[in-house]
Design an enzyme around this catalytic site. Structure first.
Site, PDB file in Angstrom:
ATOM      1  N   GLY A   1     -37.809  39.019 -70.486  1.00 44.38           N
ATOM      2  CA  GLY A   1     -37.966  37.805 -71.274  1.00 44.38           C
ATOM      3  C   GLY A   1     -39.209  37.037 -70.852  1.00 44.38           C
ATOM      4  CB  CYS A   2     -41.279  34.581 -72.657  1.00 46.47           C
ATOM      5  SG  CYS A   2     -39.996  33.570 -73.408  1.00 46.47           S
ATOM      6  CE1 TYR A   3     -39.550  28.636 -70.763  1.00 45.24           C
ATOM      7  CE2 TYR A   3     -37.755  29.419 -72.116  1.00 45.24           C
ATOM      8  CZ  TYR A   3     -38.724  28.482 -71.855  1.00 45.24           C
ATOM      9  OH  TYR A   3     -38.879  27.398 -72.682  1.00 45.24           O
TER      10      TYR A   3
END
Lengths: 350, 350, 350, 350
Positions: free
Chosen positions: B153-155
């Protein structure tokens, strides 16, 4: 009230804090602006630099002359840079003016601490003593009847209003406080720089002055007073691509078990009769735009049962509650007027 | 390399992750895009919805048909929503395709944890087992030669790259980790909502899903593995008025005494040979715009001697290193190519 | 192609045009950047001012020394301000370098006209004569094999590509042309000013230099040449709160009856074999973001039967097609390479 | 004035025009808001959708019921979509209410023209006749004492205030008028769409509805009335990445020779006693931010001697002077109050 209006002057009228003072004071029923003052542009119409005031403010800017100010005004706002206020305010006080200073020069009671963080000489100790720290929701009683107010910084306002009730109640560990603060770009003022150049900060998110921001000792001084012991915080400042608004996201270890609903109740009780703090109901978060252009400070909470930490989010408009609005709130208290006089403008949305 | 290019298909071509895959793959010397696939717009030119691709991508969008995809492609990227990938990926694998999945469906190894955070049924345990978590800088060796990658995921990408070296070295207390994350609005995807309506989020800063974001278990799973003990984090997500970019500001208690220069050295050593992580020299901070449009993750540090805490700031472009770029980095590793193939585009500045 | 790469130098590497040249040239297969040059920052790493180039550009900035440049490079790009190029370019040419100048100093063939609009002395007439005006889609043949290119301005590029085919075909009245131009803020360069201070231009739309912009004579010179008669235009420039992008909305009286479909056909025919102009189909309009970060110029039309006027909309990325990208396009033509070499990056979207 | 306040209701309180009416009416000394009405959210607190009104507006939203409205209010604002107002307003008038309608339904006097541009059935002719077109600076006398006002559109307000004095004086050729209009995104309302999705319109400039915008017949109707002959205009609308603000840049052929100073004089004379139009001195231009949040319309000029054309620039805040503010200005005129009552808020700057 008498028919006569209070005469006020604004030093630093060509900064963002100065023009915001003008915006609010123009609608204040008890006040008349008698002088708009700027060291850099005296003699020019203020509308040269701020055409949004065309046909609204007709006065020319005046030079900084304490005697001349005192002849025309009863109260003066000094929206001047740190270092400038420290020298100017004593002269204004000596000339018989009441002063509300928006700089950081009189906020730190300990001159040595001031010099460590601000990197220039502190004002005289008796002046530091005399200045009332104008966080209205905390020190409102002291502000009443006083003649010299040191208006809080923008970051400290959002931070302290968010932390004080929980700290005061003993619900959070004073050793555990971390403050992640975010500000719109107007907080950097009107002086141009590469950091605030549009093409550099638009579509960008920057972090700056980590653990070094001069607002840290101001926060710590006040938190230490509440906690009754020295409080040291971790404090990070970010620059967000928007003009106005501050959000501080704060983290602290919870002492005891408290639900979000209990926090809402605690805070609402603490701020009872303080109309500019709005505590959101449990599960709701404030956003900076919800206070844009207004004097409100909105606060929300999350209790994380998994980690035993409390997250507090506090938002203000840095130019209003973080500067000009709070200064007028202090004026109202000084003068014995209703705290909200001239300040009940709703947020501008969208 | 052989003259024959690898044939790849993209499912979810009408999302932001999908079109970013297209942007990079068009310049990838070893790859040919054979199908652009969208369940919602099949049969239409992709340029109907994305005119920036006019005269660049001439293909029409195709329907989601695993057999048809397998006939035209060797590898498929699934840039599909969570819940959709969980059902589609098994069919694609069964059809003989190598899969790089950009959804969250195969990142959490424990199906029960997945269901708690994602609120729908987890994929079968053997598939969860089979999926390699494609954080290239950590698991690059496992990615090599594998056939099924779950792209981070991005985070988590920004967070994990920022925390792992210090945690792995035992320099930070795993019980003390707080993550204050900020994202540009493209992270919410192309589906319209009031939250991402321009007039609502422009000139605004919002906080959302505090301690509830579905990326939390992904971060904790990986940190626990590094720490060798269960790690629980406090994790706040903010929406910033910009299109691209993630910054995670992370706080942890330091174990032992370490200077910023030592941290720089530790991280540079840890990421040696990993060209997409750039560790800034001591005292310098990264900003999101400095990685805009690129696959870099930039990292900076501050040691706060007053509080004994370490502050780490990590930035990525959420659409690139947080999605499409990292997926291609994984493709490169899978295929035995140089990790940077097709990915060496400089950040777009300003 | 030979194994040896062309050696190029960039003067003005610390402006936005300069760093954009670097971004594209780093990916250009035939070119090697041998010097990055800046009068203001020589001796320093370019990454001091542009950390997005960390670990990408390792060179230090060099001083402006024509002989030294000529020893290391074959071609030099001068991304220097007007007035500076006028003096520097003759020395660079004399040192044997091929020059592509991005300033306005060599665009106006008539020195007297130059001096009227630019307010300083024009370069020598023989140099003005020698400089090839590098609007590649118009003068591509003249660019081939030439040694000194004057790269067009950003506004003229968008304007001329939008007007030339219709004017050349005699479909619009040359006396009726009105150009309403809008630019992102990066067009003002990296020098700080109140006009480009974030808090002043964010959430703001400004108009400036109405009928006085120095790009007007450049537009008129080229349109007059196409029309075969003197053409004078009304030209307004606006500053839009975005970093990149120019849109010119142009109005002209139609001569004869022409449908939008016929205009599309006329333009597509005119730009056949010119890959960087994309003519949208009838009824579709381009937006600036659809060319962001790329060398495309996208064009759309509306015929207003009620008023007999044609509206043409043309968009470019001012930093790419309006500066660095077009300069590289000219390099490609000069060197006999394919016009698109190193320039086929897709727009960055979103 | 009597101690009793005028009771007003707002239908469409959950749109941007509706909440802006609330913002201004809360500070209006002669008015009390008795009902906030929304067809979509009746029964809910307005603060559910607009938390910026927390602790300010305590009322719940009510359903649309003309009889119930008439029992509680004297005047109703209908900030409802076109098509809805056309049906609702007759019922409100029949219930005895005075109506100020902010939709486009009663602006066009010729029902056939309305239907051509709005694509649905026009209201009855006698209602169209009865509605006073509330461009206060033009029709202020007719507004006084009337009971049914059709409030002008946002684009027409900026356009007409900019063109009328010159057209009325015979200084511009009515056949030559071209209007290049630009709007912030709030003009599109609160309904979500891809066009107003943040990631699509941020850092973007779009053109839309060229020559097809439904505000064109409104502009032409009024200009024709001033000119005494049919006027047809070329009219382009653009979407600018900002929340509030409209700028119309207008072009027309000058009849006779007139300097910029003469234009300033003409306009200032025309708008004498009309406090919301501010004509800038010759050589100065207004910007949208200079009217942000206020009811002002600011106007500037350039005479282009080279082409014989006049350029006029007019700016407003689309939500205030283009909607809610002008509606309240009309209320003031209707009621015989000073035109500026409750409207003298300065622009919010920065």
């Amino acid at each position: 009230m008498s028919g006569e209006k209070l005469k006020v002057a604004i030093v630093g009228s060509t900064g963002y804090g100065g023009v915001e003072l003008i915006r609010f004071l123009l609608g204040h029923p008890e006040v008349e602006i008698t002088s708009v003052i700027s060291s850099s542009s005296s003699g020019l119409p203020i509308t040269d630099g701020f055409p949004h005031l065309s046909e609204i403010v007709l006065q020319n800017l005046e030079a900084v002359d304490p005697q001349a100010i005192a002849e025309k005004a009863d109260v003066v706002f000094t929206a001047t840079p740190s270092g400038v206020s420290g020298k100017l305010v004593p002269e204004l006080l000596a000339a018989g003016l009441k002063v509300i200073d928006l700089s950081g020069d009189f906020r730190i009671k300990d001159g040595a601490v001031y010099e460590t963080w601000y990197k220039h000489e502190a004002p005289a100790a008796e002046l530091l003593e005399q200045a009332i720290y104008g966080l209205a929701e905390l020190n409102g009683d002291a502000v009443k009847g006083s003649e010299f107010i040191s208006n809080p910084g923008c970051y400290p306002t959002a931070t302290l209003l968010g932390l004080i009730p929980a700290l005061d109640a003993g619900w959070i560990d004073p050793k555990s406080i971390i403050i992640d603060a975010k500000s719109g770009v107007s907080g950097a003022g009107r002086g141009t720089s590469l950091m605030t150049h549009y093409a550099e900060i638009n579509e960008n998110l920057k972090v700056y002055k980590v653990n070094k921001h001069q607002h840290i000792p101001e926060v710590e001084q006040c938190l230490s007073q509440i906690a009754g012991e020295p409080v040291t915080v971790t404090f990070t400042t970010h620059l967000v691509p928007m003009t106005r608004g501050i959000m501080t996201t704060m983290y602290a270890g919870l002492i005891g078990t408290h639900t979000e609903a209990e926090l809402v109740e605690l805070y609402r009780h603490y701020y009872e009769g303080r109309p500019f703090v709005r505590v959101r109901e449990a599960g709701k978060w404030p956003a900076t735009k919800e206070v844009f252009g207004s004097n409100y400070c909105d606060i929300g909470f999350a209790v994380d049962e998994r980690t035993g930490r409390l997250t507090i989010v506090s938002v203000i408009d840095n130019v209003v509650k973080g500067a000009a609005g709070q200064a007028i709130q202090n004026l109202n208290l000084m003068m014995g007027w209703d705290e909200t006089t001239g300040l009940l403008l709703s947020p501008v949305y969208p």
